[in-house]
Structures are given as C-alpha cells and as structure tokens.
Design a protein around this motif. Structure first.
Motif, PDB file in Angstrom:
ATOM      1  N   LYS A 161     -10.504   3.553   6.598  1.00  0.00           N
ATOM      2  CA  LYS A 161      -9.703   3.590   7.832  1.00  0.00           C
ATOM      3  C   LYS A 161      -8.356   4.259   7.573  1.00  0.00           C
ATOM      4  CE  LYS A 161      -8.288   0.745  11.765  1.00  0.00           C
ATOM      5  NZ  LYS A 161      -8.915   1.688  12.707  1.00  0.00           N
ATOM      6  N   MET A 162      -7.765   3.978   6.419  1.00  0.00           N
ATOM      7  CA  MET A 162      -6.486   4.599   6.077  1.00  0.00           C
ATOM      8  C   MET A 162      -6.622   6.117   5.990  1.00  0.00           C
ATOM      9  SD  MET A 162      -4.138   3.966   2.680  1.00  0.00           S
ATOM     10  CE  MET A 162      -5.180   4.965   1.601  1.00  0.00           C
TER      11      MET A 162
ATOM     12  N   ASN B 218      -0.637   1.764  10.892  1.00  0.00           N
ATOM     13  CA  ASN B 218      -0.246   0.447  11.412  1.00  0.00           C
ATOM     14  C   ASN B 218      -1.462  -0.375  11.842  1.00  0.00           C
ATOM     15  OD1 ASN B 218       2.610   0.354  11.093  1.00  0.00           O
ATOM     16  ND2 ASN B 218       2.817   1.869  12.718  1.00  0.00           N
ATOM     17  N   GLU B 219      -2.544   0.314  12.201  1.00  0.00           N
ATOM     18  CA  GLU B 219      -3.789  -0.400  12.503  1.00  0.00           C
ATOM     19  C   GLU B 219      -4.352  -1.047  11.237  1.00  0.00           C
ATOM     20  OE1 GLU B 219      -6.454   2.308  14.389  1.00  0.00           O
ATOM     21  OE2 GLU B 219      -5.195   2.549  16.182  1.00  0.00           O
ATOM     22  N   VAL B 220      -4.198  -0.354  10.111  1.00  0.00           N
ATOM     23  CA  VAL B 220      -4.625  -0.917   8.824  1.00  0.00           C
ATOM     24  C   VAL B 220      -3.770  -2.132   8.482  1.00  0.00           C
ATOM     25  CG1 VAL B 220      -4.848  -0.487   6.342  1.00  0.00           C
ATOM     26  CG2 VAL B 220      -5.467   1.308   7.983  1.00  0.00           C
TER      27      VAL B 220
ATOM     28  N   ASN C  95      -1.016  -6.768   3.496  1.00  0.00           N
ATOM     29  CA  ASN C  95      -0.777  -6.719   2.048  1.00  0.00           C
ATOM     30  C   ASN C  95      -1.557  -5.607   1.355  1.00  0.00           C
ATOM     31  OD1 ASN C  95       0.995  -8.975   1.991  1.00  0.00           O
ATOM     32  ND2 ASN C  95      -0.776 -10.332   2.200  1.00  0.00           N
ATOM     33  N   TYR C  96      -2.110  -4.673   2.152  1.00  0.00           N
ATOM     34  CA  TYR C  96      -2.842  -3.556   1.551  1.00  0.00           C
ATOM     35  C   TYR C  96      -1.833  -2.478   1.150  1.00  0.00           C
ATOM     36  CZ  TYR C  96      -6.419  -0.001   0.784  1.00  0.00           C
ATOM     37  OH  TYR C  96      -7.216   0.951   0.218  1.00  0.00           O
TER      38      TYR C  96
END
Length: 557
Positions: A195-196, A216-218, A224-225
């Motif tokens: 996704k990133m 920002n969705e991630v 904490n990713y």
C-alpha cells in the motif's frame, strides 16, 4: 502410549509454530527496516535450531542489504549444510555472483535453488527475482520474466505480486507496478509495504499531495509502521526542492518525519548512516558533521563514516578534517570509492591551498587537487556539474586561470546541465586571464583560441546571446586577428540593431556599439582610411564628445 504420542506430536507442532512465528517476526522486522532487531531474532533461531536453512538465508540477506559481504557469505555457506530450507542459500550466493558480474555462476546457483520445486511454489522464484533486483547492477527485466512465469501457476501469492510491483517500478513501468501493488494489498491487507508503494508511485509522478494522502492511509492502519515516515520525509524533501520559497518549512517537516522514522526503526550504525544519507540530500552539513562524529563514537572502525565526515567537513570549511577523513575512506582496502569522494577530496585540497584573502592558490595544492578531480570525472563524467559553482567562485575572486580550468571540464561535456553556462564562463575566464596581463606580457594564444571556440558553442546553443559575438571580437583583438575581430563586431552591431532602436539606445548597449565602431575603424586605419573614417563618424553620431573618434578622424584626414 497413545496419549504420550499425541502429546509429543502436540509439542512438536507447538515448537514448529513458535519457530515459524519467529521467522515471521524477523521478516516483519526486516520489512519495518528494524534490521538490528531482525538479526537478533535470526541469530537466536539459528542457535536454537542450526538446521534451519531459511534463518541462515534471511540473516545473510540482511547482511548483504547492509553491504557486509563477508558476514553474508558466511551465513549463506553455513546455511547450505542445514537440513531444512538449505537450497535458499544458493540464491544468496547467486546474488553475490551477480554483484561480481558472474551471471553464469549466479544462474547455476539459482537453478540449484529452484530444483525439484512443486508447481504451485513461488517462494524461490520471488527470492531469485529479488536477487536480480538487489544486485549492484539491477536487472529488472530478468526479475519480471521470472515472476511473470511464476504467476502463471500461482498469481494469488501476495509476496509475488509485491515483488512484481517492485520489478515493474524499477523498470519504469508505472501502470503495471500500480496493478501489482494493488493486487498484493488486496491479497494480504497486512502487507503495508504494498500500500505504501502506491504512494511511492505518486511521489515519482510528482503528485506530492496525493502521495502524502496515500501514506497517511497507511499510518491510519498502523501508526508504528516506520518506512512510511521515511517516504513522507522524502516526499517533503521533493516538495521543498520544487517550492524554493517554502523550502525551509518543508525541510523542517521532512526532517521531523525522518526522525520519526528513526525512532520506529533502530539507532544502529546502519540506520544512522541512512539518516546521514538523507542529511546529504537536505544539504544540512552542520547536522551531518555532528551525526558523523556520533557514529565514530559508536563504531571507530567503520570506514563509511569517514565519507560522511569528509563531505560535511568539506562543506563546512574544515579542510584538514575533510582531507584526513576522505583519504581514510578512499584508502581503506574494502571500500569502493565513488566519484564524489575524489571530487570533494580534490576540491578540499584546492581550498586548503587558497590564501586567506582568497586572491591566490598554491600551484602545488591546485595540481594535487586536479589529480583527484580528474579521477572523479573519469568515474562519472557528469561530476563536472559539481564544478560549475566552484568555477564561478574562483571567477568572482578574479582567479581567472584557475577558474578556466574548472569550467573546461563542463565546457567539453555536452550532456551536462551546466554545459551552456560553463562555456560562457570558460570563454570569459580565458579572456580575462589574458586581457588583465601586465603591459608587454605575452598573451596565451591557445587559451584565447579555446575562448573563441567556447563562444562559438554558446552561439550554437543560444543564438540570442549576443554578448558572445562581442567577446569573440575582443578575444580576436587580443589575438591580433583583425579580420575575425571585425566580422564579430559587425555581427554584434547588426544583431543588436535588429532588436530595435530602443534596445540600441540603452546606455550599456550603446557603449558596446561605440566600442565596436571604434575598434573596426582602428583595424581599417592603415588599409582603408575611408572605411575607418566612416566607422569613426558612426561613433560620433552616437557620442559627439568621443575624443578618440574625433582625434582619429583628424589624423586620418
């Protein structure tokens, strides 16, 4: 007996699950770029079960990712002796062959790793494809070919789709990369990297606002990713570069995100080096020098730290520290110096040899610096672009001869983004180095001929730069080539007049036209007096008080 057997099987199953979770935990740490944590987990697995070949392979890959080839090779080779997953280690050794440009050796090892695979298996193919992508000279097309074939039998593997996205992205196929990343995340919603990477594609397309939304969705899924904050940092760095008026604010935001990334990974020497790389991008050399000194405290033997310290010290004017650090890095046997290492070393030597008032440079220091600069350009011809600002600084200091040397590199590199600028300054520097010579001193004819040729290149690249005609005329005057001088003065006047009376009437332009008329007149004084008088009269029409033209006409009559 049956109960005991059942209990033993249960224990074995439990142990296997715990071990699998540990490997998965290590993989998650690697994905989160927590490499030191991953190494700790993997070493504990190997200690508990030396027969786990997958753990050896995974650990070797971590070391290979960190460019610690010796340790990587040890783990790959030890992993070949394991009873479980041993063949994966051929893939790690195969990547090391690719790094040495031994494609045949790599392919032989990849064949051993993929021998006897089941039809639906894809893991080995994913790792082989990543070996091609992660090699010193990435081969994305081979990776795509391998993964595409594997997808025929199992297109529903999320890791395969993620790897395919990376391969397409590396090969510049943005649309295909998008489809693969989207598929990977749809197949496994815990695969945040997929996704990133959708945001990374948007960043590459300069859709920075959309990229930030994707990141920002991630964060909404997992705040904490860590890697997503690195991507945000790099995105705001790009925004800063594209909006100079808001650069300071965006650089600050970028650094804030990078520090967040660091807090979620680890503060190991390798993560600090990644931060140092980012500080170089940000051109924050004060912070870079401080970071490099902190790294030296942590690891006094890691030679790469001296590269950072050398760069920072050069930019901050600490020439002795810069020279010592860069030489320490370049001369370390295991290191692979790049063009920038030699370039900064050479420029630092020149800076050290420059007098306190900036009006002279020690010839020995200048020559020594040039040796390193030439090494840099031999390695990377476009390193000449770094020399343009240095040449301009020397030009400002009226060190015209030294300035010309710097500009000559770029003036002969058409692919350089500073090609036009460098030719303008190269011509000017050679001209001023000779026009300012003491009366009676012999001019450097070769340097002036090079100046004339540089102005020709300028006129090809930018025909409207009329000053080039003027300086060609002045240069040929110093060379005592009257025919060429007259031709260029005539071209300057004619093309200036084409711009209209208003342009020609500007005081600075008018003065240059008068210069042209007077010099053309002087060149005809001994061969064609009528023509000489004609040009002097043109001068007087523009400047009736011009004593040189008036007195010359009297003499000629």
């Amino acid at each position: 007996m049956n109960k005991l057997t059942t209990f033993s099987v249960a224990i074995m199953a439990s142990a296997f699950t715990a071990q699998a979770q540990d490997i998965n935990q290590a993989r998650k740490a690697i994905d989160a770029e927590q490499f030191e944590s991953a190494k700790t987990i993997l070493k504990s697995i190997i200690k508990a079960k030396p027969s786990n070949g997958t753990a050896y392979f995974t650990l070797g890959n971590v070391y290979l990712n960190q460019s610690v080839e010796d340790s990587a090779k040890i783990y790959f080779q030890e992993g070949l002796s394991a009873s479980d997953g041993a063949k994966l280690n051929y893939i790690g050794l195969g990547q090391m062959d690719l790094d040495k440009n031994d494609v045949t050796g790599a392919q032989a090892k990849f064949a051993l790793a993929s021998k006897d695979m089941k039809k639906k298996d894809v893991q080995e193919f994913v790792y082989i494809a990543r070996a091609y992508m992660n090699a010193n000279k990435p081969d994305y097309k081979s990776a795509i070919a391998i993964l595409t074939r594997a997808a025929i039998n199992n297109s529903q593997d999320a890791q395969l789709q993620l790897a395919l996205g990376d391969a397409y992205y590396g090969d510049g196929k943005q649309n295909e990369a998008y489809v693969a990343y989207r598929s990977a995340f749809q197949l496994d919603s815990s695969l945040l990297r997929a996704k990133m990477q959708l945001g990374v594609l948007l960043k590459g397309a300069k859709s920075y606002d959309e990229a930030s939304k994707a990141y920002n969705e991630v964060i909404a899924i997992n705040p904490n990713y860590g890697p997503v904050y690195r991507e945000l940092a790099e995105t705001y760095y790009k925004i800063a570069r594209n909006k100079p008026s808001q650069a300071a604010a965006n650089y600050k935001i970028a650094m804030g995100y990078y520090d967040k990334y660091m807090s979620l990974t680890d503060y190991s020497i390798n993560s600090r080096m990644r931060r140092a790389d980012f500080l170089i991008l940000m051109e924050d050399y004060v912070a870079l020098e401080a970071e490099a000194n902190k790294m030296i405290e942590l690891d006094k033997v890691n030679p790469r730290i001296y590269r950072y310290l050398g760069y920072a010290a050069y930019k901050n004017g600490n020439v002795d520290v810069a020279i010592k650090s860069l030489e320490s890095f370049i001369n370390a046997p295991a290191n692979k110096p790049i063009a920038l290492d030699y370039l900064y070393l050479g420029l630092t030597k020149i800076k050290k040899g420059t007098s306190a008032d900036g009006l002279s440079i020690d010839p020995v220091a200048f020559s020594s610096g040039l040796v390193d600069i030439k090494k840099a350009i031999d390695m990377e011809p476009l390193a000449v672009q770094e020399l343009s600002e240095v040449g301009k600084q020397l030009f400002t200091q009226k060190l015209y001869t030294e300035s010309a040397v710097m500009f000559e590199f770029g003036a002969n590199t058409p692919e350089s983004t500073s090609f036009l600028d460098d030719n303008v300054y190269y011509g000017l520097a050679n001209y001023y180095a000779n026009v300012n010579k003491e009366k009676g001193a012999k001019v450097d004819a070769i340097a002036l001929q090079k100046a004339d040729a540089a102005f020709d290149k300028v006129l090809v690249a930018s025909p409207t730069y009329l000053e080039a005609y003027l300086y060609k005329a002045r240069t040929n005057r110093l060379l005592e080539k009257d025919d060429a001088m007259v031709q260029n003065y005539e071209a300057y006047v004619a093309k200036t007049m084409e711009l209209g009376a208003e342009e020609a009437a500007k005081p600075a332009v008018k003065a240059k036209i008068i210069e042209s008329y007077n010099n053309m007149a002087a060149s005809f004084a001994n061969t064609d007096k009528l023509k000489a008088i004609e040009y002097f009269k043109k001068t007087l029409a523009l400047d009736p008080a011009n004593s040189y033209a008036a007195e010359s006409i009297k003499i000629l009559k």
